[in-house]
Motif scaffolding. Structure first.
Motif, mmCIF file in Angstrom:
data_model
loop_
_atom_site.group_PDB
_atom_site.id
_atom_site.type_symbol
_atom_site.label_atom_id
_atom_site.label_comp_id
_atom_site.label_asym_id
_atom_site.label_seq_id
_atom_site.Cartn_x
_atom_site.Cartn_y
_atom_site.Cartn_z
ATOM 1 N N GLU A 263 0.846 -1.202 0.000
ATOM 2 C CA GLU A 263 0.000 0.000 0.000
ATOM 3 C C GLU A 263 0.887 1.259 0.000
ATOM 4 O OE1 GLU A 263 -3.031 0.944 -0.326
ATOM 5 O OE2 GLU A 263 -3.858 -1.078 -0.580
ATOM 6 N N SER A 264 0.535 2.220 -0.854
ATOM 7 C CA SER A 264 1.307 3.470 -0.893
ATOM 8 C C SER A 264 0.905 4.414 0.241
ATOM 9 C CB SER A 264 1.077 4.182 -2.225
ATOM 10 O OG SER A 264 -0.262 4.656 -2.307
ATOM 11 N N GLY A 265 -0.323 4.211 0.769
ATOM 12 C CA GLY A 265 -0.829 5.118 1.792
ATOM 13 C C GLY A 265 -1.435 6.381 1.214
ATOM 14 N N ILE A 266 -1.475 6.475 -0.129
ATOM 15 C CA ILE A 266 -2.068 7.645 -0.788
ATOM 16 C C ILE A 266 -3.235 7.153 -1.645
ATOM 17 C CG2 ILE A 266 -1.674 9.533 -2.411
ATOM 18 C CD1 ILE A 266 1.270 9.468 -1.503
ATOM 19 N N GLU A 267 -4.383 7.746 -1.384
ATOM 20 C CA GLU A 267 -5.629 7.259 -1.986
ATOM 21 C C GLU A 267 -5.539 7.160 -3.505
ATOM 22 O OE1 GLU A 267 -8.897 9.709 -0.897
ATOM 23 O OE2 GLU A 267 -10.229 8.860 -2.410
ATOM 24 N N TRP A 268 -5.020 8.196 -4.173
ATOM 25 C CA TRP A 268 -5.054 8.225 -5.643
ATOM 26 C C TRP A 268 -3.890 7.457 -6.281
ATOM 27 C CZ3 TRP A 268 -5.383 12.710 -2.708
ATOM 28 C CH2 TRP A 268 -4.185 13.370 -2.451
ATOM 29 N N ILE A 269 -3.010 6.923 -5.480
ATOM 30 C CA ILE A 269 -1.944 6.066 -6.022
ATOM 31 C C ILE A 269 -2.269 4.597 -5.785
ATOM 32 C CG2 ILE A 269 0.490 5.412 -5.813
ATOM 33 C CD1 ILE A 269 1.188 8.274 -5.203
ATOM 34 N N GLY A 270 -2.819 4.292 -4.630
ATOM 35 C CA GLY A 270 -3.150 2.890 -4.315
ATOM 36 C C GLY A 270 -1.897 2.070 -4.077
ATOM 37 N N GLU A 271 -1.929 0.811 -4.510
ATOM 38 C CA GLU A 271 -0.782 -0.070 -4.316
ATOM 39 C C GLU A 271 0.335 0.244 -5.309
ATOM 40 O OE1 GLU A 271 -2.405 -3.997 -4.741
ATOM 41 O OE2 GLU A 271 -2.597 -4.231 -2.569
ATOM 42 N N VAL A 272 1.586 0.027 -4.861
ATOM 43 C CA VAL A 272 2.755 0.149 -5.745
ATOM 44 C C VAL A 272 3.635 -1.085 -5.533
ATOM 45 C CG1 VAL A 272 2.781 2.677 -5.756
ATOM 46 C CG2 VAL A 272 4.059 1.432 -4.008
ATOM 47 N N PRO A 273 4.491 -1.395 -6.481
ATOM 48 C CA PRO A 273 5.403 -2.533 -6.292
ATOM 49 C C PRO A 273 6.213 -2.386 -5.000
ATOM 50 C CG PRO A 273 5.427 -1.850 -8.571
ATOM 51 C CD PRO A 273 4.615 -0.820 -7.835
#
Length: 423
Positions: free
Chosen positions: A8-18
């Motif tokens: 989880e990125s912790g930022i709503e508009w980014i969502g999950e990241v590798p």
């Protein structure tokens, strides 16, 4: 395609990241500068030919700078602010008005600087390359960030202290190169598809105009013998047609005054002004099929059709057709004539009814008028349906392009195996 493990990125508009990607803020990674105030720069100092280009947001064109539209200033003015002197591969962002437009600085013709309303950015930490950041700023994650930070004001600004807090994903530098290469290739293909369809739309629109013009000025039978009309804009017409002034075909009168306080969003009868439907009113002053000509404003001369009970405002000229004249035929003929060219007064353009009444038009008999009107209606219906279908395809391609950019710069799509195909 391969598959990343995600976090989880912790930022709503980014969502999950590798999992192996990190998130960075602009303020920790990026040189950001804009022109502070005008420093006394006056409009008369903008030159057609000077020493330095001065870039504003209106010079941005498809992610690049259109140097031919830039104003220029003197070297002395350029030297005043070394912090905004542009370098090759700088990335520019509009911060006022239409905020968030992006342009890469490429092929600077000579020295160049910034006008107000634009930030210049450069990487300073080694966390990213400009070509990757370009795609990040073109993605929905930057758009979402801007929307999240918009104030309620109608005048929009991207303040530097806000932009500094923009957080974005940072893969390794080799991955950034791959992502940039992948998006350059994919978006170029999509843009070519969009360009082809937009060209087709242009051709269909030309076909529409040609079909109407040919039908109302030359008729439907290409083998008909033609004669000189002795009307300059018209040229030859079919031998059996006549030429008449509009006043012998229709009586033209302005509609009736109505103030905006009486016009509502919903109501019993439509209200038509010079540019079509304005709203609704509880009363009507017309009943039947009429052609309306825009009387005032920059779009005067516009042609609209109105049927049944409605209110024609003082901004519309109503055509009361004499017997044996078809309204669809005449409406198309008036459209082809581009009545706007007869407007008077540049400050508040308007049509003089007497002038329009005395214009000469080609007139077939009533049966031929109706056949022409029916033919134009059928052909325009066919062309308009095709154009609507293509416009939807263009919209879908643009949506796909936007989604693809966001999915790739956030790692939702793993392109590591694909990039070698076109490298």
């Amino acid at each position: 395609m391969g598959m990343y493990n995600y976090k989880e990125s912790g930022i709503e508009w980014i969502g999950e990241v590798p999992q192996h990607w990190i998130l960075k803020k602009v303020k920790h990674t990026t040189y950001v500068k804009g022109r502070i105030g005008w420093q006394g720069l006056r409009s008369e100092e903008f030159l057609e030919v000077g020493d330095s280009y001065v870039v504003t947001g209106t010079d941005f064109n498809d992610g690049q700078i259109n140097w031919t539209t830039c104003y220029q200033i003197t070297k002395a003015r350029y030297d005043e602010d070394p912090y905004i002197q542009l370098k090759e591969n700088d990335l520019l962002i509009t911060k006022d008005g239409t905020i968030g437009k992006i342009a890469l600085v490429k092929n600077i013709p000579s020295i160049a600087t910034l006008n107000s309303g634009v930030f210049v950015t450069r990487p300073i930490s080694g966390d990213y390359i400009t070509s990757f950041f370009y795609w990040v700023l073109q993605s929905d994650i930057f758009t979402s960030f801007i929307n999240h930070n918009k104030s309620g004001s109608t005048i929009l600004h991207l303040y530097q202290n806000v932009f500094n807090e923009f957080k974005f994903p940072c893969p390794s530098i080799p991955e950034q190169h791959s992502i940039s290469q992948y998006l350059n290739h994919k978006t170029e293909l999509i843009d070519k598809l969009i360009g082809g369809k937009e060209k087709l739309l242009q051709l269909l629109n030309e076909e529409r105009i040609t079909t109407i013009t040919q039908s109302v000025t030359k008729g439907l039978n290409s083998t008909t013998k033609m004669i000189n009309s002795w009307v300059e804009w018209l040229g030859e017409i079919p031998e059996h047609w006549t030429v008449k002034k509009i006043k012998y075909v229709a009586n033209l009168k302005s509609g009736d005054t109505i103030t905006s306080e009486f016009i509502t969003e919903e109501g019993a009868y439509p209200v038509y002004g010079g540019n079509g439907l304005r709203g609704y009113y509880e009363r009507y002053n017309m009943d039947g099929d009429y052609i309306l000509i825009g009387r005032q404003g920059a779009l005067c001369g516009n042609i609209n059709y109105a049927s049944n009970k409605f209110w024609a405002s003082e901004h519309a000229i109503v055509c009361y057709l004499n017997k044996e004249y078809d309204w669809i035929w005449l409406g198309n003929l008036l459209t082809v004539m581009n009545l706007n060219q007869y407007s008077q007064s540049a400050a508040q353009p308007g049509l003089a009814v007497e002038k329009i009444k005395n214009l000469s038009i080609p007139v077939p008999n009533y049966d031929e008028q109706r056949r022409i009107g029916e033919f134009i209606t059928q052909e325009c219906y066919r062309i308009d349906r095709l154009m609507q279908k293509i416009k939807k395809e263009v919209e879908h391609l643009k949506e796909y392009k936007t989604a693809l950019i966001s999915e790739v710069v956030t790692g939702k799509v793993d392109i590591r195996d694909e990039v070698n195909v076109f490298s």
